[in-house]
Write a protein that holds these residues in place. Structure first.
Motif, PDB file in Angstrom:
ATOM      1  N   VAL A   1     -99.579 -17.187 -89.129  1.00 31.12           N
ATOM      2  CA  VAL A   1     -99.486 -18.222 -88.085  1.00 31.12           C
ATOM      3  C   VAL A   1     -99.670 -19.599 -88.710  1.00 31.12           C
ATOM      4  O   VAL A   1     -98.911 -20.532 -88.424  1.00 31.12           O
ATOM      5  CB  VAL A   1    -100.527 -17.963 -86.970  1.00 31.12           C
ATOM      6  CG1 VAL A   1    -100.609 -19.145 -86.028  1.00 31.12           C
ATOM      7  CG2 VAL A   1    -100.188 -16.691 -86.213  1.00 31.12           C
ATOM      8  N   GLU A   2    -100.654 -19.729 -89.592  1.00 31.79           N
ATOM      9  CA  GLU A   2    -100.922 -20.996 -90.265  1.00 31.79           C
ATOM     10  C   GLU A   2     -99.752 -21.399 -91.173  1.00 31.79           C
ATOM     11  O   GLU A   2     -99.314 -22.549 -91.173  1.00 31.79           O
ATOM     12  CB  GLU A   2    -102.214 -20.888 -91.078  1.00 31.79           C
ATOM     13  CG  GLU A   2    -102.706 -22.181 -91.648  1.00 31.79           C
ATOM     14  CD  GLU A   2    -103.178 -23.155 -90.595  1.00 31.79           C
ATOM     15  OE1 GLU A   2    -103.093 -24.370 -90.852  1.00 31.79           O
ATOM     16  OE2 GLU A   2    -103.610 -22.722 -89.511  1.00 31.79           O
ATOM     17  N   ILE A   3     -99.204 -20.445 -91.919  1.00 25.67           N
ATOM     18  CA  ILE A   3     -98.080 -20.723 -92.818  1.00 25.67           C
ATOM     19  C   ILE A   3     -96.847 -21.138 -92.027  1.00 25.67           C
ATOM     20  O   ILE A   3     -96.175 -22.123 -92.365  1.00 25.67           O
ATOM     21  CB  ILE A   3     -97.771 -19.488 -93.694  1.00 25.67           C
ATOM     22  CG1 ILE A   3     -98.902 -19.271 -94.709  1.00 25.67           C
ATOM     23  CG2 ILE A   3     -96.442 -19.645 -94.414  1.00 25.67           C
ATOM     24  CD1 ILE A   3     -98.837 -17.939 -95.418  1.00 25.67           C
ATOM     25  N   GLU A   4     -96.537 -20.424 -90.954  1.00 25.12           N
ATOM     26  CA  GLU A   4     -95.364 -20.762 -90.132  1.00 25.12           C
ATOM     27  C   GLU A   4     -95.502 -22.140 -89.502  1.00 25.12           C
ATOM     28  O   GLU A   4     -94.515 -22.865 -89.355  1.00 25.12           O
ATOM     29  CB  GLU A   4     -95.153 -19.698 -89.061  1.00 25.12           C
ATOM     30  CG  GLU A   4     -94.591 -18.407 -89.612  1.00 25.12           C
ATOM     31  CD  GLU A   4     -94.479 -17.313 -88.572  1.00 25.12           C
ATOM     32  OE1 GLU A   4     -95.050 -17.448 -87.471  1.00 25.12           O
ATOM     33  OE2 GLU A   4     -93.812 -16.312 -88.883  1.00 25.12           O
ATOM     34  N   LYS A   5     -96.723 -22.512 -89.130  1.00 21.04           N
ATOM     35  CA  LYS A   5     -96.950 -23.841 -88.549  1.00 21.04           C
ATOM     36  C   LYS A   5     -96.630 -24.922 -89.583  1.00 21.04           C
ATOM     37  O   LYS A   5     -95.996 -25.917 -89.275  1.00 21.04           O
ATOM     38  CB  LYS A   5     -98.398 -23.958 -88.065  1.00 21.04           C
ATOM     39  CG  LYS A   5     -98.684 -25.247 -87.320  1.00 21.04           C
ATOM     40  CD  LYS A   5    -100.014 -25.271 -86.606  1.00 21.04           C
ATOM     41  CE  LYS A   5    -101.159 -24.793 -87.440  1.00 21.04           C
ATOM     42  NZ  LYS A   5    -102.474 -25.036 -86.844  1.00 21.04           N
ATOM     43  N   HIS A   6     -97.033 -24.704 -90.825  1.00 23.75           N
ATOM     44  CA  HIS A   6     -96.747 -25.679 -91.889  1.00 23.75           C
ATOM     45  C   HIS A   6     -95.259 -25.728 -92.225  1.00 23.75           C
ATOM     46  O   HIS A   6     -94.709 -26.785 -92.519  1.00 23.75           O
ATOM     47  CB  HIS A   6     -97.535 -25.341 -93.155  1.00 23.75           C
ATOM     48  CG  HIS A   6     -98.982 -25.682 -93.074  1.00 23.75           C
ATOM     49  ND1 HIS A   6     -99.455 -26.972 -93.018  1.00 23.75           N
ATOM     50  CD2 HIS A   6    -100.072 -24.888 -93.032  1.00 23.75           C
ATOM     51  CE1 HIS A   6    -100.765 -26.975 -92.952  1.00 23.75           C
ATOM     52  NE2 HIS A   6    -101.175 -25.700 -92.958  1.00 23.75           N
TER      53      HIS A   6
END
Length: 105
Positions: free
Chosen positions: A9-14
């Motif tokens: 989730v964090e990677i996709e947000k970035h």
């Protein structure tokens, strides 16, 4: 070691932004993902392992890090485009084009 759901989730947000640079640990390797230009109007994600990409990783299995199959997408494309096949058929005819080079048709 797999990436957890929260990490994804964090990677996709970035990665959703235009100027992308994400660094994270994957097992013993440091993976860096940046957005690079393919052409004037097309971009793609570029994946570095420990801040490098080596040409030998494409062809030599013994040189590539263990994480490559997990972080790189294997891409293939046809040897001949539909247009070149059509042009060969137009010049030689379908049967002869197929006989001359089975890969064309």
């Amino acid at each position: 070691m797999a990436i957890t759901k929260e990490q994804w989730v964090e990677i996709e947000k970035h990665l959703a932004g235009f100027f992308v640079s994400v660094i994270f640990k994957y097992g013993e390797f440091e993976i860096t993902v940046t957005r690079g230009r393919v052409s004037e109007s097309k971009t793609s994600l570029v994946v570095y392992v420990d801040d490098v990409i080596k040409g030998g990783w494409y062809s030599k299995d013994n040189e590539r890090p263990k994480c490559i199959p997990d972080v790189w997408r294997k891409r293939t494309r046809a040897r001949y485009t539909a247009k070149s096949i059509k042009d060969a058929e137009k010049v030689w005819g379908k049967r002869r084009a197929k006989k001359r080079n089975a890969r064309v048709v």
